[in-house]
Design an enzyme around this catalytic site. Structure first.
Site, mmCIF file in Angstrom:
data_model
loop_
_atom_site.group_PDB
_atom_site.id
_atom_site.type_symbol
_atom_site.label_atom_id
_atom_site.label_comp_id
_atom_site.label_asym_id
_atom_site.label_seq_id
_atom_site.Cartn_x
_atom_site.Cartn_y
_atom_site.Cartn_z
ATOM 1 N N ASN A 154 -21.372 -36.459 -8.791
ATOM 2 C CA ASN A 154 -20.433 -36.573 -9.901
ATOM 3 C C ASN A 154 -20.556 -37.890 -10.762
ATOM 4 O OD1 ASN A 154 -19.097 -36.565 -7.164
ATOM 5 N ND2 ASN A 154 -17.442 -37.603 -8.659
ATOM 6 N N CYS A 329 -11.976 -39.332 -11.236
ATOM 7 C CA CYS A 329 -10.968 -38.612 -10.187
ATOM 8 C C CYS A 329 -10.526 -39.742 -9.345
ATOM 9 C CB CYS A 329 -11.575 -37.640 -9.173
ATOM 10 S SG CYS A 329 -12.535 -36.480 -10.287
#
Ligand SMILES: *Cc1c(COP(=O)(O)O)cnc(C)c1O
Length: 388
Positions: A154, A329
């Site tokens: 990611n 995140c």
């Protein structure tokens, strides 16, 4: 009129595609039934919609519809896979292998299991972000029950060699889980050819809604057990109880269907946009590409910049572009990205990093604007540094 920055944070999330939203809408108000209601048409039409998404997801990864377990996203799917296997197989062994560059939704369940007495090996990565397969083989033990390696990273977009990992695990009867949150719809996935036993999916990185995902759980050759982590009405063959969220599930299916249909042409287009950006940024001295140059997601460009302060770089870019310096995140904490430090970067260089997540709705003109502003920002920050 306030101008919003150009959105280039598609690894954090993506907008819902209008076609996806249109497919979802009837399931909020008109076809609102509970898919578990078996005695009337409201339930039947919801169940039919859920079944259709199961079929789309199964076809997307070469699985069967019964092997798809809906969850609230990839975080929950990873928790179910890792803790579920640990609980189901602890008598066989208590050793799990994962990788330093995994998402926190894999690393944290592993860290939790460690507190319960499991042994966790966290493999390092090479400079290009790929794991070394001989390191993996060396780490395997008779008591290893699970190997968890992500499909696509990611932060740096790197694609791990799933087929080779699957081969190594299957030879030794070890369960292979992959977090494919960034990969679904973007690269070909095949649980048979790649010998994958568990695969975590999510909709919102691929122009579907947030709050819906799935875990693929292999049913045969071999049959894989996962102990439920949420108990209740026995939904999803007992593996994940809770009323299914039909509108989100419909959106998930539609998003994956569109992504697959457009995968080849979209990857071509995104590769061109990424190259356009990199061709403009790479001539600047001290700008480094993070991750393997070609074995990566088409829409990912991650760079680290020497000789600038990371926070100042982020602030300088923000008015023009919505990007991430580190994973969205984990950006709530101020430690440098664990992914970039795993590549061997110093703290300073890891801070001075930018992740461009290019997506479906970005244009070549936007890429030019972004490149121009990024170059000006880097040069102006360096000038300030030399003046002091
Ligand atoms: C976004 C992401 C997750 C978390 O997915 P959610 O559906 O938001 O819970 C997990 N792993 C990777 C690699 C991700 O990119």
């Amino acid at each position: 009129m306030s101008i919003r920055p150009i959105y280039l944070d598609c690894h954090a999330t993506t907008p819902v595609d209008e076609r996806v939203l249109a497919a979802m809408l009837p399931y909020f108000t008109e076809k609102f039934g509970n898919p578990s209601s078996i005695s009337h048409v409201y339930g039947w039409e919801a169940e039919a919609a859920v079944k259709q998404t199961r079929e789309i997801l199964a076809a997307a990864i070469n699985a069967t519809p019964e092997e798809i377990v809906f969850t609230s996203g990839a975080t929950e799917a990873n928790n179910l896979a890792i803790k579920g296997v640990a609980e189901a197989y602890f008598q066989k062994g208590q050793h799990i292998i994962t990788v330093a560059t995994e998402h926190k939704a894999v690393l944290d369940p592993c860290a939790y299991l460690k507190t319960l007495g499991f042994e966790i090996t966290v493999l390092p990565v090479q400079k290009d972000g790929l794991i070394d397969l001989t390191e993996l083989e060396k780490a395997l033990r008779p008591e290893t029950i699970l190997v968890s390696v992500m499909a696509a990273n990611n932060e740096i977009g790197v694609l791990q060699p799933l087929t080779e990992i699957g081969e190594i695990c299957r030879d030794r009867n070890i369960i292979f889980h992959t977090d494919a949150a960034q990969a679904i719809g973007k690269i070909p996935l095949d649980v048979q050819a790649q010998k994958i036993d568990l695969m975590s999916l999510t909709a919102h990185k691929a122009y579907g809604p947030k709050g819906i995902g799935a875990l693929y759980v292999r049913r045969r050759n071999p049959r894989v057990q996962v102990a439920p982590q949420q108990h209740g009405g026995g939904h999803e063959r007992g593996m994940r109880s809770g009323t299914l969220y039909t509108p989100q599930i419909v959106g998930f299916g539609k998003a994956v269907e569109i992504a697959l249909a457009e995968q080849a042409t979209e990857n071509q287009r995104l590769t061109e946009l990424r190259q356009k950006l990199w061709q403009q940024l790479s001539p600047i001295e001290g700008v480094h590409l993070n991750g393997h140059p070609t074995q990566r997601l088409a829409g990912n460009l991650s760079i680290s910049v020497e000789g600038v302060d990371g926070a100042a770089l982020g602030l300088g870019l923000q008015p023009v572009m919505a990007i991430s310096s580190g994973s969205a995140c984990t950006s709530a904490n101020t430690a440098p990205s664990h992914v970039l430090t795993a590549l061997g970067h110093s703290q300073q260089l890891a801070y001075a990093s930018v992740r461009f997540g290019i997506g479906r709705f970005n244009t070549p003109e936007e890429i030019d604007t972004v490149a121009k502003h990024a170059i000006a920002t880097i040069q102006s920050l360096r000038k300030q540094t030399t003046l002091v």
